[in-house]
Design an enzyme around this catalytic site. Structure first.
Site, PDB file in Angstrom:
ATOM      1  N   ASP A 262       1.004  -1.401   0.161  1.00  0.00           N
ATOM      2  CA  ASP A 262       0.209  -0.075  -0.174  1.00  0.00           C
ATOM      3  C   ASP A 262       0.612   1.408   0.005  1.00  0.00           C
ATOM      4  OD1 ASP A 262      -2.037  -1.311  -0.130  1.00  0.00           O
ATOM      5  OD2 ASP A 262      -2.950  -1.003   1.796  1.00  0.00           O
TER       6      ASP A 262
ATOM      7  N   LYS B  24      -3.619   3.078  -3.028  1.00  0.00           N
ATOM      8  CA  LYS B  24      -4.269   4.168  -3.396  1.00  0.00           C
ATOM      9  C   LYS B  24      -4.130   5.627  -2.565  1.00  0.00           C
ATOM     10  CE  LYS B  24      -7.259   0.451  -2.602  1.00  0.00           C
ATOM     11  NZ  LYS B  24      -8.007  -0.322  -2.245  1.00  0.00           N
TER      12      LYS B  24
ATOM     13  N   MET C   8     -10.205   8.276   8.212  1.00  0.00           N
ATOM     14  CA  MET C   8     -10.503   8.393   6.191  1.00  0.00           C
ATOM     15  C   MET C   8     -11.613   9.258   6.761  1.00  0.00           C
ATOM     16  SD  MET C   8     -10.321   5.161   4.595  1.00  0.00           S
ATOM     17  CE  MET C   8     -11.241   4.297   5.759  1.00  0.00           C
TER      18      MET C   8
END
Length: 787
Positions: free
Chosen positions: A330, A352, A466
Site C-alpha cells: 500500500d 491508493k 479516513m
C-alpha cells in the site's frame, strides 16, 4: 431495406442462418432478408482431417471475403469455427443465445450400447483426447462430412458410434439421435460451441440485430476465445473451453494438451471463477496456468503492517514478508519493509490515494489471483489491520472462489495506534469505557452512511478513520444528533510517522482546527473525553529526533541494527543497504611470522575468522599474535569469536591505527592485514613492508532506489564503500548538498568528494553517529529558537 446473409452450404449452416433471418424479420417486417450460400475450404476438402488440412478459419475465410467484397451484408457462423484473430475491418456484430453447448454420443439406429469392436468417429482432436480418457478400450478415428453424411456412415456400420455437437442435432431436429449427452464437466466442449456469431463490417450500424444478441453468451465467448487465443489454438487444436455463470461468478473450464503427439503428452484441465466483467482476463489467466503446468497452487497472506512505524508489524507478519515471492504493498507502508524482502521478490506498488488510484481495488483482487495461480507465495502488505476498513475480505473473495489458500496476519489498527502515539488512550476508567471505530469514507458517488443518533448517545470514544475529507458532515451530523459541541476532540495527522502532528480542541472546533493547522489526509479523528489527556500522556514528541528524516547507507548485514537504532529515537529512518561483502578463498599463512594481526573492519574480521573455521582451525591457530582493531564496532565483532583487541586507537581511522602501530611495534616485527580485495591504502602506505595484505573479502555495491533522499535531513554512512554504493544509485550530483554524518575520516573524505556537508561521529559506532545527529539537531534548534 434488403439484407443478404452469407452462410455455408450445409443444411445445418442454412438452418442457423435462418434463425438470424427470422429474428430480423420479426423486429421489422419491412426488411427483406435473403440467404447467400458459399462453399468454404473446410467444406471442399472432406477426405482429410481438419488438423491435416492445416490453417485457421477453414470454414470462414470465403465468407469473410464475401463480406469485405460487399457480396453479402452479414455472415452467420458457428462461433466455434471462427479463429481467435480476425481482420480489423470486420467485427462480431451480435451473438445468439447459446444452444446446449454439450457434445453428444450417437449410436446406430436401434442400438443402445457402444460396439467397441468398431471405432468411435469424431471430427475433433479435442473430442478424441477426452473420449480416450473416458473409453480407454475404444479406437478413436477421424470422421469428416456434414452431420447428415456422418449419420449415414454410422448407420451403414462404418463405425460403432459418433460424437457430435448436440446443438447441431437440435437445430436439425435430430436430438432424438443422441444416446448420451455429455455434461461440460464430463467432456469440455469447444470454445463457443452452441453459439452463433453474426459477423459484420466495422463502422456500420447493426441495430436490427439487437433482438438476436445475447449478453450472457457474449460474456462466455470472451472468456472462451481468450483461452484459445492465449494458447494459440485454432479450430483443430486440442483445446477446449466452457464458461457459464454459477453462484454469481463466471466459471471457466479449460483443457489444454501439452506436447501433443510426443512421449511427454499431457492433458491439462483446470477451472477458474471470475467476475463477469473479467471474462477475457479470466480465460487468458486460466490458459496461462495450464500452459505453465497448472498443478501447483500458491498461497496469499494478508499482512497487517500497522499504520507506519516499522516496529508495529507482528513477528509473524515480518517472518512471512521475508519468505514471500511477491509483495503487493500500500501507499502508506514504511519503505523499510521492502528492504526486508528477498532480493528476488517481485514488489508491486498498488497504493491508493484519495481520488487517485494507481491500481483499482478490482485490479488488486485480480493481481492477487494472477500472482498466486502459478504457485507463488504472495504477501499482501496492508496498512493497519486488513479487516478494519481495509477491504481485506474483498481481496480474499476471488481467492476463495478459486481454491487458493490464504491466511490473515492481523495488524495494529491506526484507530488505536495513532491516538496512542499522540498521547491519547482510547479507553480510560475515568473517561471512556468503550471504543467505537467508524469509517469516515463514503463509496464513490454515495453519501456517508452513519447513524449519528446512535453515536451521539454513546459515552465512549468515537474514532473516525479516513474522515478528514468528510469532517464537516461528521461534525454537523453529531451536533444535530445532540452531541455537545464542547465535547473534547482531536485530529491526529500522519499517526505513528515521525512527521506526526496533533490538534486538540472541541467537537465544534474540529473543522477550524484542521484548516488553521493545514491538516490533510491521512488523519484520525478522535471524539471523546480522552482527548483531554493528549498533553498529559504525550511521549512521542519527546523523542530526540522526532520529525527528523534520517537516511542511512550501510552494509547489508548492518541494516536491521541501524534501522532499529534510529527508529527508537523517533526519527523517520530510511535504510539503504547499498554495499555487501563476498568472502574470498585464501590460503592459511605461516602465523609464526607475525606479531600482530590487523582488522580495519568487522567485515574483515568476520570473513577471516569464518575462513579459519571452514578449514577446521580455531583461534588457537593465532597463538600469541596480538590483535589490533580500528574501532569499537570491529572490537565487538571480534568478541563474538572470543577475541579481544590488544590495541585500538582512540580515533576511528585506519591511518591513525597504522601510526599507532608504528610506535609500538619493534623494528623486526611484522603484521598480517586480512582485509578487502582493495585494501586501506593509507594503512599500507604507512606500515609499508611491516604489513602483509591478505584479501579475505570483496565489496559489492548494491543498487537501490535513492528517490527518497532529496528531503532527508541527514544521511548516515558507516563506510566509504557505503558512500560509493549510495552515490552510484543516486546518480551524478545525487548526494550534493546533503548533510552527511560519517563514521571515520576515510568515510568523511568519500562523502566530501560527493559535495556533501560532512559531520563525523566521535566514535566508530552506530550509536555515536545517532548521537552526533541529536547533538546537531539540538544546536540547530537553539539557533532558531526565539531569545
Amino acid at each position: 431495406m434488403k439484407i443478404k446473409i452469407g452462410c455455408r452450404e450445409s443444411r445445418l449452416a442454412v438452418a442457423q442462418a435462418e434463425i438470424a433471418a427470422e429474428t430480423i424479420r420479426r423486429r421489422d417486417d419491412s426488411i427483406e432478408v435473403s440467404l447467400v450460400t458459399i462453399k468454404t475450404t473446410g467444406d471442399k476438402i472432406l477426405d482429410k482431417t481438419l488438423d491435416a488440412i492445416g490453417g485457421k478459419g477453414l470454414f470462414v475465410k470465403e465468407l469473410e471475403k464475401a463480406l469485405l467484397d460487399r457480396t453479402v451484408d452479414i455472415c452467420v457462423h458457428s462461433f466455434k469455427d471462427m479463429p481467435s484473430e480476425m481482420d480489423d475491418r470486420l467485427i462480431i456484430a451480435a451473438v445468439s443465445e447459446r444452444e446446449a453447448p454439450c457434445d453428444a454420443l450417437v449410436l446406430p439406429e436401434g442400438q443402445t450400447e457402444i460396439d467397441f469392436s468398431k471405432p468411435i468417429g469424431t471430427s475433433s482432436p479435442r473430442r478424441a483426447i477426452q473420449l480416450k480418457k473416458m473409453f480407454s478400450q475404444a479406437d478413436i478415428v477421424p470422421a469428416r462430412g456434414n452431420i447428415l453424411t456422418r449419420l449415414e456412415k454410422l448407420d451403414a456400420g462404418q463405425c460403432g458410434a459418433l460424437v457430435l455437437a448436440y446443438a447441431g442435432l437440435k437445430r436439425l431436429g435430430l436430438e432424438r439421435r443422441a444416446s448420451r449427452v455429455f455434461t461440460p464437466d464430463e467432456m469440455i466442449p469447444a470454445a463457443c460451441q452452441g453459439i452463433l456469431a453474426v459477423q459484420g463490417r466495422a463502422g456500420e450500424n447493426y441495430d436490427y440485430l439487437l433482438p438476436f444478441h445475447n449478453a450472457e453468451a457474449y460474456t462466455a465467448s470472451l472468456a472462451e476465445r481468450a483461452f484459445v487465443k492465449t494458447l494459440e489454438g485454432g479450430c483443430s487444436a486440442p483445446t477446449a473451453a466452457f464458461a457459464h455463470m454459477k453462484d454469481g461468478f463466471l466459471e471457466i473450464l479449460g483443457l489444454y494438451v501439452a506436447g501433443q503427439g510426443e512421449a511427454t503428452e499431457e492433458i491439462r484441465e483446470g477451472k477458474l471463477r471470475v467476475r463477469r466483467e473479467d471474462a477475457a482476463w479470466g480465460g487468458a489467466l486460466l490458459a496461462e496456468k495450464l500452459k505453465a503446468g497448472g498443478k501447483k497452487t500458491g498461497k496469499v497472506i494478508l499482512i497487517g503492517a500497522g499504520p507506519y512505524d516499522q516496529g508495529l508489524i507482528t513477528v509473524k507478519g515480518l517472518r512471512t514478508l521475508r519468505k514471500a515471492d511477491c509483495v503487493l504493498y500500500d501507499r502508506l507502508i514504511n519503505p523499510g519493509f521492502l528492504l526486508e524482502t528477498r532480493a528476488d521478490c517481485e514488489k508491486i506498488d498498488v497504493g491508493k490515494d484519495s481520488g487517485a488510484h494507481k491500481v483499482t481495488q478490482k485490479e488488486i483482487n485480480k493481481l492477487l489471483l494472477e500472482k498466486a495461480l502459478p504457485g507463488r507465495m504472495v504477501a499482501r502488505l496492508k496498512g493497519g489491520d486488513p479487516f478494519v476498513f481495509g477491504r481485506g475480505a474483498e481481496e480474499l473473495t476471488l481467492l476463495r472462489e478459486n481454491g487458493i489458500p490464504f491466511e490473515v496476519v492481523p495488524g495494529v489498527t491506526s484507530a488505536v495506534a495513532a491516538p496512542a502515539y499522540a498521547g491519547i488512550p482510547v479507553t480510560h476508567r475515568e473517561y471512556a469505557s468503550s471504543l467505537h471505530i467508524i469509517t469516515g469514507h463514503a463509496r464513490a458517488g454515495r453519501a456517508l452512511d452513519v447513524d449519528y443518533d446512535a453515536l451521539a448517545r454513546l459515552k465512549g470514544t468515537l474514532v473516525f478513520l479516513m474522515g478528514l475529507e468528510n469532517m464537516e458532515a461528521i461534525v454537523q451530523g453529531l451536533l444535530r444528533a445532540g452531541k455537545p459541541g464542547d465535547t473534547p476532540a482531536a485530529i491526529v495527522k500522519d499517526g505513528t510517522m515521525p512527521r506526526q502532528r496533533r490538534a486538540v480542541g472541541t467537537l465544534a472546533q474540529l473543522v477550524e482546527l484542521a484548516e488553521s493547522n493545514h491538516l490533510s489526509p491521512p488523519a484520525v479523528i478522535v471524539v471523546g473525553d480522552v482527548a483531554l489527556l493528549a498533553e498529559t500522556y504525550d511521549w512521542f514528541s519527546q523523542n530526540p529526533l522526532a520529525r527528523v528524516k534520517v537516511a542511512a547507507a550501510c552494509h547489508a548485514a548492518s541494516a536491521e541494527k541501524l534501522g532499529e537504532l534510529l527508529s527508537d529515537r523517533g526519527c523517520d529512518a530510511v535504510i539503504y543497504p547499498c554495499a555487501d561483502v563476498t568472502p574470498l578463498p585464501f590460503s592459511l599463512p605461516d602465523f609464526t611470522r607475525y606479531a600482530y594481526i590487523i582488522f580495519t573492519s568487522k567485515q574483515g574480521a568476520r570473513c577471516f575468522l569464518n575462513g579459519l573455521a571452514a578449514r577446521k582451525q580455531d583461534v588457537r591457530t593465532l597463538g600469541g599474535i596480538k590483535i589490533a582493531a580500528v574501532g569499537s564496532e570491529t572490537e565487538k565483532e571480534l568478541q563474538k569469536y572470543g577475541l579481544f583487541a590488544d590495541y585500538t586507537p582512540d580515533r576511528f581511522d585506519a591511518a591513525y591505527l597504522a601510526e599507532g602501530l608504528m610506535k609500538i611495534m619493534r623494528p623486526e616485527e611484522k603484521a598480517l592485514f586480512p582485509g578487502a580485495l582493495e585494501p586501506e591504502s593509507a594503512l599500507l602506505d604507512i606500515l609499508q613492508e611491516k604489513a602483509e595484505h591478505l584479501p579475505v573479502y570483496e565489496t559489492r555495491l548494491i543498487p537501490c532506489d535513492a528517490s527518497g533522499l532529496s528531503d532527508a535531513d541527514y544521511v548516515l554512512f558507516s563506510s566509504a564503500s557505503a558512500v560509493r554504493g549510495l552515490a552510484a544509485s543516486a546518480g551524478p550530483n545525487g548526494l550534493k548538498g546533503l548533510r552527511a554524518v560519517c563514521m571515520g575520516a576515510r568515510t568523511a573524505d568519500a562523502a566530501a568528494q560527493q559535495g556533501m556537508e560532512v559531520l563525523t561521529s566521535r566514535e566508530s559506532t552506530f550509536e555515536s553517529m545517532a548521537e552526533r545527529v541529536e547533538e546537531h539537531v539540538k544546536n540547530e534548534f537553539a539557533k532558531t529558537a526565539p531569545a
